[in-house]
Scaffold this active site. Sequence first.
Site, PDB file in Angstrom:
ATOM      1  N   LYS A 198       0.835  -1.201   0.000  1.00 32.94           N
ATOM      2  CA  LYS A 198       0.000   0.000   0.000  1.00 32.94           C
ATOM      3  C   LYS A 198       0.881   1.268   0.000  1.00 32.94           C
ATOM      4  O   LYS A 198       2.098   1.181   0.208  1.00 32.94           O
ATOM      5  CB  LYS A 198      -0.923  -0.033   1.225  1.00 32.94           C
ATOM      6  CG  LYS A 198      -1.844  -1.273   1.262  1.00 32.94           C
ATOM      7  CD  LYS A 198      -2.747  -1.228   2.485  1.00 32.94           C
ATOM      8  CE  LYS A 198      -3.479  -2.542   2.691  1.00 32.94           C
ATOM      9  NZ  LYS A 198      -4.399  -2.496   3.852  1.00 32.94           N
ATOM     10  N   TYR A 222     -12.155  -3.138  -2.762  1.00 38.85           N
ATOM     11  CA  TYR A 222     -12.653  -3.160  -1.389  1.00 38.85           C
ATOM     12  C   TYR A 222     -14.169  -3.317  -1.319  1.00 38.85           C
ATOM     13  O   TYR A 222     -14.776  -2.996  -0.291  1.00 38.85           O
ATOM     14  CB  TYR A 222     -12.208  -1.884  -0.654  1.00 38.85           C
ATOM     15  CG  TYR A 222     -10.760  -1.925  -0.206  1.00 38.85           C
ATOM     16  CD1 TYR A 222     -10.278  -2.994   0.564  1.00 38.85           C
ATOM     17  CD2 TYR A 222      -9.874  -0.894  -0.518  1.00 38.85           C
ATOM     18  CE1 TYR A 222      -8.954  -3.039   0.991  1.00 38.85           C
ATOM     19  CE2 TYR A 222      -8.547  -0.937  -0.095  1.00 38.85           C
ATOM     20  CZ  TYR A 222      -8.098  -2.007   0.668  1.00 38.85           C
ATOM     21  OH  TYR A 222      -6.786  -2.053   1.105  1.00 38.85           O
ATOM     22  N   ASN A 268      -1.402  -0.438   7.480  1.00 37.10           N
ATOM     23  CA  ASN A 268      -0.851  -1.783   7.741  1.00 37.10           C
ATOM     24  C   ASN A 268      -0.072  -2.360   6.554  1.00 37.10           C
ATOM     25  O   ASN A 268       0.106  -3.557   6.429  1.00 37.10           O
ATOM     26  CB  ASN A 268      -1.929  -2.732   8.278  1.00 37.10           C
ATOM     27  CG  ASN A 268      -3.036  -2.993   7.272  1.00 37.10           C
ATOM     28  OD1 ASN A 268      -2.953  -2.531   6.131  1.00 37.10           O
ATOM     29  ND2 ASN A 268      -4.038  -3.723   7.675  1.00 37.10           N
ATOM     30  N   HIS A 310      -1.585  -5.536   1.425  1.00 33.89           N
ATOM     31  CA  HIS A 310      -2.796  -6.345   1.275  1.00 33.89           C
ATOM     32  C   HIS A 310      -2.405  -7.734   0.788  1.00 33.89           C
ATOM     33  O   HIS A 310      -1.486  -7.883  -0.021  1.00 33.89           O
ATOM     34  CB  HIS A 310      -3.737  -5.702   0.245  1.00 33.89           C
ATOM     35  CG  HIS A 310      -4.814  -6.654  -0.213  1.00 33.89           C
ATOM     36  ND1 HIS A 310      -5.987  -6.811   0.473  1.00 33.89           N
ATOM     37  CD2 HIS A 310      -4.858  -7.535  -1.254  1.00 33.89           C
ATOM     38  CE1 HIS A 310      -6.718  -7.744  -0.132  1.00 33.89           C
ATOM     39  NE2 HIS A 310      -6.051  -8.199  -1.183  1.00 33.89           N
ATOM     40  N   GLU A 348      -9.081 -11.270  -7.471  1.00 35.19           N
ATOM     41  CA  GLU A 348      -8.250 -10.071  -7.304  1.00 35.19           C
ATOM     42  C   GLU A 348      -7.155 -10.008  -8.386  1.00 35.19           C
ATOM     43  O   GLU A 348      -6.858  -8.931  -8.901  1.00 35.19           O
ATOM     44  CB  GLU A 348      -7.636 -10.041  -5.898  1.00 35.19           C
ATOM     45  CG  GLU A 348      -8.688  -9.737  -4.842  1.00 35.19           C
ATOM     46  CD  GLU A 348      -8.171  -9.748  -3.402  1.00 35.19           C
ATOM     47  OE1 GLU A 348      -8.933  -9.325  -2.514  1.00 35.19           O
ATOM     48  OE2 GLU A 348      -7.027 -10.178  -3.163  1.00 35.19           O
TER      49      GLU A 348
HETATM   50  P1  DAT Z   1      -6.878  -7.708   5.907  1.00 38.80           P
HETATM   51  O1  DAT Z   1      -6.182  -6.581   5.193  1.00 38.80           O
HETATM   52  O2  DAT Z   1      -6.041  -8.247   7.025  1.00 38.80           O
HETATM   53  O3  DAT Z   1      -7.404  -8.769   4.977  1.00 38.80           O
HETATM   54  P2  DAT Z   1      -9.655  -6.847   6.157  1.00 38.80           P
HETATM   55  O4  DAT Z   1      -9.877  -7.468   4.831  1.00 38.80           O
HETATM   56  O5  DAT Z   1     -10.558  -7.234   7.276  1.00 38.80           O
HETATM   57  O6  DAT Z   1      -8.151  -7.073   6.652  1.00 38.80           O
HETATM   58  O7  DAT Z   1      -9.748  -5.269   6.013  1.00 38.80           O
HETATM   59  C1  DAT Z   1      -9.194  -4.612   4.880  1.00 38.80           C
HETATM   60  C2  DAT Z   1      -8.448  -3.388   5.362  1.00 38.80           C
HETATM   61  O8  DAT Z   1      -9.352  -2.485   5.976  1.00 38.80           O
HETATM   62  C3  DAT Z   1      -7.381  -3.664   6.420  1.00 38.80           C
HETATM   63  O9  DAT Z   1      -6.159  -4.046   5.848  1.00 38.80           O
HETATM   64  C4  DAT Z   1      -7.299  -2.376   7.137  1.00 38.80           C
HETATM   65  C5  DAT Z   1      -8.711  -1.821   7.076  1.00 38.80           C
HETATM   66  N1  DAT Z   1      -9.490  -2.114   8.277  1.00 38.80           N
HETATM   67  C6  DAT Z   1      -9.977  -3.314   8.647  1.00 38.80           C
HETATM   68  N2  DAT Z   1     -10.643  -3.222   9.812  1.00 38.80           N
HETATM   69  C7  DAT Z   1     -10.577  -1.921  10.153  1.00 38.80           C
HETATM   70  C8  DAT Z   1     -11.074  -1.162  11.253  1.00 38.80           C
HETATM   71  N3  DAT Z   1     -11.778  -1.738  12.233  1.00 38.80           N
HETATM   72  N4  DAT Z   1     -10.806   0.161  11.282  1.00 38.80           N
HETATM   73  C9  DAT Z   1     -10.109   0.754  10.295  1.00 38.80           C
HETATM   74  N5  DAT Z   1      -9.611   0.107   9.240  1.00 38.80           N
HETATM   75  C10 DAT Z   1      -9.842  -1.210   9.171  1.00 38.80           C
HETATM   76 MG    MG Z   2      -8.882  -8.704   3.508  1.00 44.02          MG
END
Ligand code: DAT
Ligand code: MG
Length: 183
Positions: A43, A83, A146, A149, A160
């Site tokens: 990212k 997303y 973080n 992805h 994807e």
């Molecule tokens: P991952 O990236 O571990 O697959 P995810 O698919 O649940 O996690 O979420 C996608 C992204 O959204 C994640 O990398 C960071 C953001 N995100 C997830 N939960 C969040 C939250 N509670 N508050 C803010 N950003 C969040």
């Molecule tokens: Mg995810």
Amino acid sequence: MGAIAKKIPALELSANFWSNLRFGWQLLEFWESNLERTFLAIKPDGVQRGLVGEILRRFEAKGFTLVGLKLINVSQELAEKHYDVHREKPFFKGLVDFITSGPVAAMVWEGDGVVASARKIIGATNPLTAEPGTIRGDYGVSIGRNLIHGSDAVETARSEISLWFKEEELVSWQPTIKPWLYE
Ligand code: DAT
Ligand code: MG
């Protein structure tokens, strides 16, 4: 061979036959192995912090094969499609704004069990709870930054990869070190 084959239709047929056979064989090998592909994207925070090399290194050192790599400015449309599962979440707009805010290093990696393994190398979604030794555990402090992805399942990876890459942007190749990685 191509030029000669054009002049002699029978040869062209046989050239096609062999290339189809080779393709069929490769398909069979792929089918029988646990060979998978996953989509990973560093990212904008990872790119801005100069961590592209370090992150690539970890997947290379593990023994996975890089089959696609490009640096792109993500469009609003691509970000929203990527997303889409989070569309109803309160952080959706922030996610889209962030991923479109700077260059992203998009990549496809190949290997046995690469989808689940890459998720382990990446670590938990929240970098503060991600284990040390993982990318997020070593380099991050906040969930909205973080770094990377990674596809969460083989099926997700498939969609994807086709969302982010054209077929011709992916390169199938045989690493010469393969016998040292696989029995
Ligand atoms: P991952 O990236 O571990 O697959 P995810 O698919 O649940 O996690 O979420 C996608 C992204 O959204 C994640 O990398 C960071 C953001 N995100 C997830 N939960 C969040 C939250 N509670 N508050 C803010 N950003 C969040
Ligand atoms: Mg995810």
